[in-house]
Enzyme design. Structure first.
Site, short mmCIF file in Angstrom:
data_model
loop_
_atom_site.label_atom_id
_atom_site.label_comp_id
_atom_site.label_asym_id
_atom_site.label_seq_id
_atom_site.Cartn_x
_atom_site.Cartn_y
_atom_site.Cartn_z
N ASP A 81 0.85 -1.06 0.07
CA ASP A 81 0.16 0.09 0.06
C ASP A 81 0.95 1.13 0.03
OD1 ASP A 81 -2.45 1.83 0.15
OD2 ASP A 81 -2.30 1.56 2.35
N GLU A 133 -1.41 6.18 -8.85
CA GLU A 133 -2.59 6.97 -8.40
C GLU A 133 -2.48 8.43 -9.15
OE1 GLU A 133 -3.51 9.37 -4.07
OE2 GLU A 133 -2.94 7.32 -3.85
N HIS A 179 -7.92 9.63 4.18
CA HIS A 179 -7.58 8.51 4.98
C HIS A 179 -7.77 8.89 6.47
CE1 HIS A 179 -4.33 7.88 1.60
NE2 HIS A 179 -5.05 6.71 1.90
N GLY A 180 -7.96 8.03 7.28
CA GLY A 180 -8.20 8.10 8.65
C GLY A 180 -10.00 7.99 8.87
N GLY A 211 -8.99 5.50 1.60
CA GLY A 211 -9.70 6.30 2.56
C GLY A 211 -11.24 5.70 2.64
N ASN A 232 -10.12 0.45 0.22
CA ASN A 232 -8.97 0.26 1.17
C ASN A 232 -9.74 0.60 2.64
OD1 ASN A 232 -7.70 0.08 -1.09
ND2 ASN A 232 -5.82 1.43 -0.35
#
Length: 299
Positions: A81, A133, A179-180, A211, A232
């Site tokens: 990743d 990406e 993300h998070g 994310g 993900n």
């Protein structure tokens, strides 16, 4: 069933319009959560390890992960990743990963294209799939409350040009996720309109949603229906694990993992099961029955 590469996994997922959950792991407990629950759901799975996670768990851990994957009854990809350099991709391939991501989306366009293409040319020689990406994913940090940094939306034109110039097998796109876990004052919004336009631009390339944690369920379902093939997940199931672990530790002064972690594992597995339902992946491992396992020595 056993270890496969991302192309093998995505071909069937796209044909049948479901997504596969990609779960970040860095220790035994997290790996058990992801693999055991996906086995219970008879859902295909992607086990992901980030370069920072690999630095923590060390290369020797990968030997165990691969053994566990090859003993599994479901098809599983072992995926790097957010590889941050060609060297990080080389390290993962050397360790036995069947898929790698190289993420240089924050660099200049020419740098991203050149190094992604170099990674593709190298990885394809040994049958390893490559994710790239274009656009960037937002960031919320590692705490529930925190500052949110906005990502950059991917344009259809960029997506098409990037795929053509690099030859990537899968493409991570920026469509509004971060993300998070989102701060309480932030309502995430996945831009399905942008996703639809990207799908039209690169109809033969599986798209990846980074994310994936902390987004409204209905938005995830809609994204999968409209072309996302890989989602993900890291923060959501890890948060469930450590929230339960903290509660247990506050009530129990013990130190034995087999007393402290079982309930935490159970809590996190509920999250993984819920995600597999959202992705419409439950039971879909049956579609891979008879698939040839990925082996670099067959190339």
């Amino acid at each position: 069933m056993t270890l496969v590469n991302m192309n093998q996994l995505m071909e069937i997922a796209r044909k049948n319009n479901f997504a596969v959950g990609a779960y970040n792991v860095s220790n035994l407990e997290l790996m058990r959560i992801a693999i055991e629950q996906c086995e219970a759901d008879y859902a295909p799975a992607i086990i992901m390890i980030h370069p920072t996670e690999l630095r923590y768990c060390k290369d020797d851990f990968i030997s165990y992960v691969l053994t566990r994957i090859r003993d599994s009854k479901i098809p599983i990809v072992l995926h790097l990743d957010h590889g941050d350099s060609v060297n990080s991709a080389v390290r993962a391939i050397h360790d036995g990963f069947s898929s790698v991501m190289i993420d240089l989306s924050a660099e200049e366009w020419d740098t991203n294209v050149a190094l992604t293409k170099e990674t593709v040319e190298m990885a394809h020689r040994v049958g390893v799939s490559v994710e790239g990406e274009v656009g960037t994913i937002g960031q919320t940090g590692v705490h529930v409350e925190g500052h949110k940094k906005e990502g950059i939306y991917t344009t259809p034109e960029e997506a098409q040009k990037f795929v053509e110039e690099t030859g990537v097998d899968t493409l991570a796109v920026g469509i509004g996720t971060s993300h998070g876990i989102y701060p309480s004052d932030v309502t995430p919004k996945i831009r399905i309109d942008i996703l639809k336009d990207i799908v039209k631009a690169v109809p033969d390339t599986p798209l990846v949603l980074h994310g994936g944690s902390s987004n409204p369920d209905e938005q995830i379902v809609e994204a999968v229906k409209n072309g996302i093939s890989k989602v993900n997940i890291s923060s959501d199931y890890k948060h469930a694990f450590f929230e339960k672990a903290r509660k247990i530790l506050s009530e129990d002064d013990g130190w034995d993992p087999n007393n402290l972690f079982p309930e935490a594992i159970k809590s996190a597995k509920k999250v993984v099961h819920h995600k597999n339902k959202l992705f419409d992946a439950i039971g879909k491992a049956k579609l891979y029955e008879g698939i040839d396992p990925w082996r670099a020595d067959k190339i």
